[in-house]
Design an enzyme around this catalytic site. Structure first.
Site, PDB file in Angstrom:
ATOM      1  N   SER A 141     -73.156  96.407   7.878  1.00  0.00           N
ATOM      2  CA  SER A 141     -72.881  96.421   9.330  1.00  0.00           C
ATOM      3  C   SER A 141     -71.752  95.559   9.919  1.00  0.00           C
ATOM      4  CB  SER A 141     -73.962  95.908  10.097  1.00  0.00           C
ATOM      5  OG  SER A 141     -74.403  96.141  11.578  1.00  0.00           O
ATOM      6  N   HIS A 165     -79.630 102.793   9.930  1.00  0.00           N
ATOM      7  CA  HIS A 165     -78.810 101.445   9.766  1.00  0.00           C
ATOM      8  C   HIS A 165     -79.840 100.578   8.836  1.00  0.00           C
ATOM      9  CE1 HIS A 165     -75.583  99.120  10.946  1.00  0.00           C
ATOM     10  NE2 HIS A 165     -76.446  98.123  11.519  1.00  0.00           N
TER      11      HIS A 165
END
Length: 658
Positions: A520, A632
């Protein structure tokens, strides 16, 4: 006995112990134990019970699904919980004296959360309802249902982990009569209601809702106190920001909650507030603590946590958690303003519950070499009794590395805190490769907690350096805010300064065998680093950002995150491009492995595709690995087989190049 090295597959052996809930009389507790099931490729969580007088632990449910959010009835005779044993989460009730769990709800879209009514005869529920339908309406199962177009008229139309947001579904609050099964919907309208708390008298509830018609630029959730009978509402807080974690004091005079305004956008630290119902005033109890209330830790083991934001005792004292200096500690506060830590340093309290009389707490505690267990902690003395030992045998059999805490000077002379792990089997005089790990967020933090991935790298013969550069939580509002408008600036300097510090003070580090990885924001920073230095011989970027210009339009948060973090939108693409690692792709000489989830809507797949094709077209050393059926959160909550595959990709790449 000689200990073995930790393995990738150890994820299947480790247990996550969480959600402790103490009975009203303080004599027993229930909790949830979660493990990954290799054969069925899923997570299994069951309800356990512990006698707090004898410390005897027993298993109460044996299903092959997931149990979560246990809660005692006010008389202590029943425990309610959520379970997905019938696909979608529904509420079940288990008698304290034993017997079969009774299914209380059968909602078409499942139940998001619930709260016991003080009478013990009803359950308050929060669940999604399709417009024009009721909680119990279900869709007809039609295997040949044709795909239909999805019309987009709003900017907030997708969400990571959810996909396309249903346009005709709204979360409402209702109440279920346990005996009859009758369901009454309390709220109405096309709004998303969040049930927060029910008063001990049963006469009031607190909920969060934003009733603005267009939510595209609404970043607020006001809290309302509502009279159950008259439906009259009083705003507890109606300001920019998100607030929740509500708890009534035992006498119902005070209402505590946590939240953060938008002074520093999403980098604003959370605070603890108390609302006095008598004089309708609000006080911030933590205004003199320069650290965020709650848990800001990034790790990869704990599952099923449901820690309360704040807990009241019967004498109106409060307990909450604070993320500070790499720890998550339990804190005490009084209404008079006294405030101090109630747990030690160098650990991560990832879940907890405090007894009604305030005499003790049941805490779920992890540290760097302890995956986590439950303890009964006497508040006055800090003395602890071990309640669970699910990971005890594992710790006895596997060699784990205790990291060394370091503090060094980063950009602008600021102190930066981090940790350095020596490789397993370390021998004085030998040289070893070092891998730098970078966390996501960036408003998060590495901590004194168990991290399987970091221990895995050490077990494979690597030193591991992980630090909390500016942008990380836990070190002051100035520290976490400092990265905004400066991605790739001071944060990059902090990380590189940490590497230089580690090398200067540890002659075992082989400077010709340095690796870097992160996910991320950590993936963005990995991309940025290899575009700005050739010091690293291998890199793995995960769920990363390469192009802030396209991120603006494809990420579920892109159109406002760019403005919040970079001070730029599509009217200033030059600024976004200058912050984009893709701009510096021509400089990359480090072999780069790109890992990305196909269903990631936070940092969408195209971010990886752009970087991969660009590097390939330039003849660079790179590979792209795509993970189907993953979003994610692959590294934390993804399908077990994909989590294993991801770790094998990371270690395989470093083995090849380091």
């Amino acid at each position: 006995m000689e200990k073995r090295k930790l393995k990738v597959e150890d994820l299947f052996e480790l247990a996550s112990v969480a959600s402790p809930k103490i009975s009203p009389d303080g004599q027993e507790a229930v909790f949830v134990k979660t493990q990954m099931n290799e054969e069925e490729n899923k997570y299994v969580a069951n309800l356990f019970h512990v006698d707090l007088e004898t410390n005897e632990v027993s298993q109460w449910t044996y299903g092959n699904e997931r149990v979560s959010s246990p809660a005692w009835s006010s008389d202590g005779k029943q425990i309610a919980f959520l379970s997905n044993r019938d696909e979608k989460n529904q509420v079940y009730i288990l008698p304290r004296r034993g017997g079969e769990a009774k299914k209380v709800t059968d909602f078409g879209q499942g139940v998001s959360s619930f709260v016991w009514s003080p009478c013990g005869k009803k359950i308050w529920v929060n669940a999604s309802v399709k417009e024009g339908q009721s909680f119990t309406d279900k869709e007809e199962k039609n295997e040949k249902k044709k795909p239909e177009p999805y019309r987009v008229t709003k900017m907030k139309y997708q969400m990571d982990g959810v996909g396309l947001i249903p346009q005709d579904s709204y979360r409402h609050i209702g109440i279920v009569d346990i005996e009859s099964g009758d369901v009454t919907q309390i709220t109405e309208g096309n709004h998303q209601y969040s049930l927060m708390a029910v008063s001990h008298s049963g006469d009031n509830i607190v909920f969060g809702v934003n009733r603005a018609e267009n939510q595209d630029y609404e970043f607020r959730q006001p809290l309302y106190l509502a009279d159950v009978h008259s439906k009259e509402e009083t705003a507890l807080i109606d300001e920019e920001g998100y607030y929740g974690g509500v708890a009534f004091s035992n006498d119902d005079q005070y209402i505590a909650f946590v939240g953060a305004d938008r002074t520093f956008q999403n980098a604003t630290q959370s605070e603890l507030y108390v609302y006095d119902r008598e004089n309708k005033s609000r006080t911030c109890l933590t205004e003199n603590l320069d650290a965020p209330v709650g848990d800001s830790v990034v790790a990869d083991l704990q599952q099923g946590t449901s820690a309360p934001s704040v807990v009241w005792t019967e004498t109106n004292d409060l307990y909450f958690r604070l993320s500070t200096m790499g720890d998550v500690r339990l804190y005490y506060a009084s209404l008079e303003g006294a405030i101090y830590p109630a747990s030690p340093e160098n650990e991560h309290i990832y879940d907890y519950e405090v007894s009604r009389d305030g005499e003790f707490a049941v805490v779920a505690v992890s540290n760097a070499i302890n995956p986590g267990e439950l303890y009964k902690q006497t508040i006055a003395t800090g003395e602890r009794q071990v309640l669970t030992a699910f990971n005890k045998e594992y710790i006895e059999q596997v060699e784990l590395v205790e990291p060394e805490a370091i503090v060094y000077q980063g950009a602008k002379g600021w102190d930066v805190h981090g940790w350095l792990m020596k490789p397993v089997g370390y021998e004085e005089g030998e040289k070893y490769p070092l891998i730098v790990e970078i966390h996501g967020g960036p408003a998060a933090m590495y901590a004194n907690t168990f991290f399987h991935e970091l221990q895995l790298l050490a077990a494979q013969g690597y030193g591991v350096l992980y630090v909390n550069p500016r942008g990380s939580h836990g070190y002051s509002q100035e520290h976490v805010n400092a990265v905004r408008g400066d991605y790739g600036g001071g944060d990059y300097e902090d990380i590189i300064a940490g590497l230089d510090y580690a090398i200067e003070h540890n002659d075992w580090i082989d400077t010709e065998r340095l690796g870097v990885t992160g996910g991320s924001y950590g993936g963005f920073m990995t991309n940025w680093i290899v575009g700005h230095t050739n010091r690293f011989k291998a890199a793995v970027t995960q769920r990363s950002i390469s192009n802030w210009i396209s991120f603006f339009g494809v990420s579920d948060i892109g159109y406002y995150f760019n403005e919040w973090q970079h001070g730029a939108d599509m009217n200033d693409v030059e600024t976004l491009w200058n912050f984009s690692p893709l701009k510096y792709a021509k400089n990359i000489e480090t072999p780069l492995l790109i890992l990305h989830s196909e269903n990631d809507l936070r940092c969408p797949m195209e971010q990886a595709e752009q970087l991969y094709i660009t590097l390939k077209s330039m003849g660079k050393e790179t590979e792209l690995v795509r993970f189907p059926d993953a979003d994610h959160n692959l590294s934390r909550t993804g399908l077990p087989n994909l989590r294993i595959a991801r770790l094998n990709e990371i270690t395989g790449w470093f083995e090849k190049y380091l």
